[in-house]
Scaffold this motif. Structure first.
Motif, mmCIF file in Angstrom:
data_model
loop_
_atom_site.group_PDB
_atom_site.id
_atom_site.type_symbol
_atom_site.label_atom_id
_atom_site.label_comp_id
_atom_site.label_asym_id
_atom_site.label_seq_id
_atom_site.Cartn_x
_atom_site.Cartn_y
_atom_site.Cartn_z
ATOM 1 N N SER A 2 0.837 -1.194 0.000
ATOM 2 C CA SER A 2 0.000 0.000 0.000
ATOM 3 C C SER A 2 0.870 1.242 0.000
ATOM 4 O O SER A 2 1.956 1.254 0.584
ATOM 5 C CB SER A 2 -0.906 0.015 1.236
ATOM 6 O OG SER A 2 -1.742 -1.113 1.245
ATOM 7 N N TYR A 30 -2.503 -1.367 -4.340
ATOM 8 C CA TYR A 30 -3.480 -2.030 -3.464
ATOM 9 C C TYR A 30 -3.809 -3.463 -3.881
ATOM 10 O O TYR A 30 -4.598 -4.139 -3.220
ATOM 11 C CB TYR A 30 -4.781 -1.220 -3.430
ATOM 12 C CG TYR A 30 -4.681 0.057 -2.647
ATOM 13 C CD1 TYR A 30 -4.356 0.044 -1.292
ATOM 14 C CD2 TYR A 30 -4.921 1.293 -3.252
ATOM 15 C CE1 TYR A 30 -4.270 1.215 -0.564
ATOM 16 C CE2 TYR A 30 -4.841 2.464 -2.524
ATOM 17 C CZ TYR A 30 -4.512 2.421 -1.189
ATOM 18 O OH TYR A 30 -4.421 3.578 -0.472
ATOM 19 N N ARG A 33 -3.375 -6.377 -1.204
ATOM 20 C CA ARG A 33 -4.353 -6.295 -0.120
ATOM 21 C C ARG A 33 -5.723 -6.776 -0.591
ATOM 22 O O ARG A 33 -6.431 -7.488 0.128
ATOM 23 C CB ARG A 33 -4.478 -4.866 0.406
ATOM 24 C CG ARG A 33 -3.320 -4.393 1.241
ATOM 25 C CD ARG A 33 -3.594 -3.029 1.843
ATOM 26 N NE ARG A 33 -4.605 -3.104 2.891
ATOM 27 C CZ ARG A 33 -5.070 -2.033 3.537
ATOM 28 N NH1 ARG A 33 -4.645 -0.833 3.196
ATOM 29 N NH2 ARG A 33 -5.971 -2.170 4.475
ATOM 30 N N ARG A 36 -6.063 -10.575 -0.831
ATOM 31 C CA ARG A 36 -6.369 -11.196 0.461
ATOM 32 C C ARG A 36 -7.848 -11.064 0.773
ATOM 33 O O ARG A 36 -8.485 -11.997 1.261
ATOM 34 C CB ARG A 36 -5.533 -10.559 1.578
ATOM 35 C CG ARG A 36 -4.081 -10.941 1.581
ATOM 36 C CD ARG A 36 -3.428 -10.644 2.914
ATOM 37 N NE ARG A 36 -3.506 -9.235 3.274
ATOM 38 C CZ ARG A 36 -2.602 -8.330 2.926
ATOM 39 N NH1 ARG A 36 -1.566 -8.684 2.187
ATOM 40 N NH2 ARG A 36 -2.726 -7.067 3.292
ATOM 41 N N GLU A 169 -7.335 -8.684 7.183
ATOM 42 C CA GLU A 169 -7.179 -7.667 6.148
ATOM 43 C C GLU A 169 -6.213 -6.572 6.583
ATOM 44 O O GLU A 169 -5.914 -5.661 5.822
ATOM 45 C CB GLU A 169 -8.530 -7.073 5.765
ATOM 46 C CG GLU A 169 -9.449 -8.064 5.071
ATOM 47 C CD GLU A 169 -10.585 -7.404 4.334
ATOM 48 O OE1 GLU A 169 -10.373 -6.310 3.761
ATOM 49 O OE2 GLU A 169 -11.692 -7.972 4.336
ATOM 50 N N GLN A 170 -5.738 -6.647 7.815
ATOM 51 C CA GLN A 170 -4.700 -5.759 8.336
ATOM 52 C C GLN A 170 -5.069 -4.284 8.209
ATOM 53 O O GLN A 170 -4.269 -3.442 7.832
ATOM 54 C CB GLN A 170 -3.361 -6.060 7.645
ATOM 55 C CG GLN A 170 -2.886 -7.486 7.883
ATOM 56 C CD GLN A 170 -1.606 -7.821 7.156
ATOM 57 O OE1 GLN A 170 -1.221 -7.149 6.207
ATOM 58 N NE2 GLN A 170 -0.930 -8.870 7.593
#
Length: 214
Positions: A2, A30, A33, A36, A169-170
Motif C-alpha cells: 500500500s 493495493y 491487499r 487477500r 485484512e490488516q
C-alpha cells in the motif's frame, strides 16, 4: 504494498487533475491487499470457476469509471472505496454462480450481512486452524473445524467482521470503522471484545489449535 498514507491524497489529487499514470500507480499499490480480501470472501465453491485477479480487475474498471464521483466527494479513505467496489464484484459472482430461486446463499456462507459478502465461518475456521497435513492431523482438523465454526457462529456478526478486518485484512482501526460505518471508539471496543471472545473459543477447543490465532 500500500502507498504511504500521506501519498494517497497526492495521487488522488493527480487523478482529479487528469493524470492517468497516477490511476495506474495507485491501483497497483493495493492489488495484494485486495487479493487477500477476495480470497477470504469468495465462496470456496467457486474455486476453479472464478479467478480472484479477474474480480479485482472488474472492480478496478468500476473505479476508473467512477473516479470523478470519488474525487468530488472523498468521504471515506480511497482504499475503503476501492475495496467496496471490488467487494461488490465478489457479491455479483455469488449471485451469478450460486443463487437459486428460493435459496439465500448469503445466509449459508456469510458471517456478516453487510454491503459485501462476509467471510464464511468455514474460511475463518480454516485460517485459524492452520495447515495440518498428515492423515491423523487432517482428521483432527476436520473435527476441530466443525467445532470452531459452531463457536464462531455464536459470536456477534459485526464482532466477527471487525476481527477479520483488523487481523486478516490488516486494517487500521480507523479504516475498519469506515468500512463498517462505525465510530472509531465503537470499532475499537468491538475489536477488543471480539479478540477476547476468540481467545476464549480457541482455548476451549479440545487440544487447542496449531495455527496462528492472534
Amino acid at each position: 504494498m500500500s502507498p504511504p498514507p500521506g501519498q494517497v491524497p497526492e495521487l488522488v489529487a493527480r487523478i482529479a487533475a487528469g493524470d492517468r499514470e497516477a490511476i495506474v500507480e495507485l491501483l497497483a499499490r493495493y492489488r495484494s491487499r485486495l487479493r487477500r480480501m477476495v480470497a477470504l470472501r469468495l465462496d470456496p465453491r467457486l474455486q476453479g470457476r472464478v479467478d480472484a485477479s479477474d474480480v479485482i480487475q472488474e472492480g478496478y474498471l468500476d473505479a476508473i469509471r467512477r473516479l470523478d464521483e470519488y474525487t468530488r466527494d472523498p468521504s471515506v479513505p480511497f482504499y475503503i472505496w476501492l475495496r467496496f467496489l471490488v467487494g461488490q464484484r465478489v457479491a455479483e459472482c455469488h449471485r451469478r454462480h450460486l443463487t437459486r430461486p428460493g435459496r439465500d446463499v448469503g445466509r449459508e456462507v456469510s458471517i456478516y450481512r453487510g454491503a459485501m459478502p462476509g467471510v464464511s465461518s468455514g474460511a475463518l475456521a480454516a485460517r485459524l486452524l492452520g495447515k495440518l497435513t498428515s492423515p491423523l492431523q487432517a482428521a483432527m482438523r476436520a473435527e476441530r473445524k466443525l467445532q470452531l465454526q459452531e463457536a464462531l457462529n455464536s459470536m456477534d456478526p459485526i464482532d466477527r467482521e471487525v476481527l477479520v478486518l483488523r487481523h486478516y485484512e490488516q486494517m487500521s482501526n480507523g479504516d475498519a470503522a469506515a468500512a463498517l460505518g462505525l465510530e472509531k471508539a465503537a470499532a475499537s471496543k468491538r475489536y477488543t471484545r471480539a479478540l477476547e471472545r476468540l481467545q476464549q473459543i480457541l482455548g476451549d477447543l479440545p487440544g487447542g489449535v496449531d495455527g496462528d490465532a492472534t
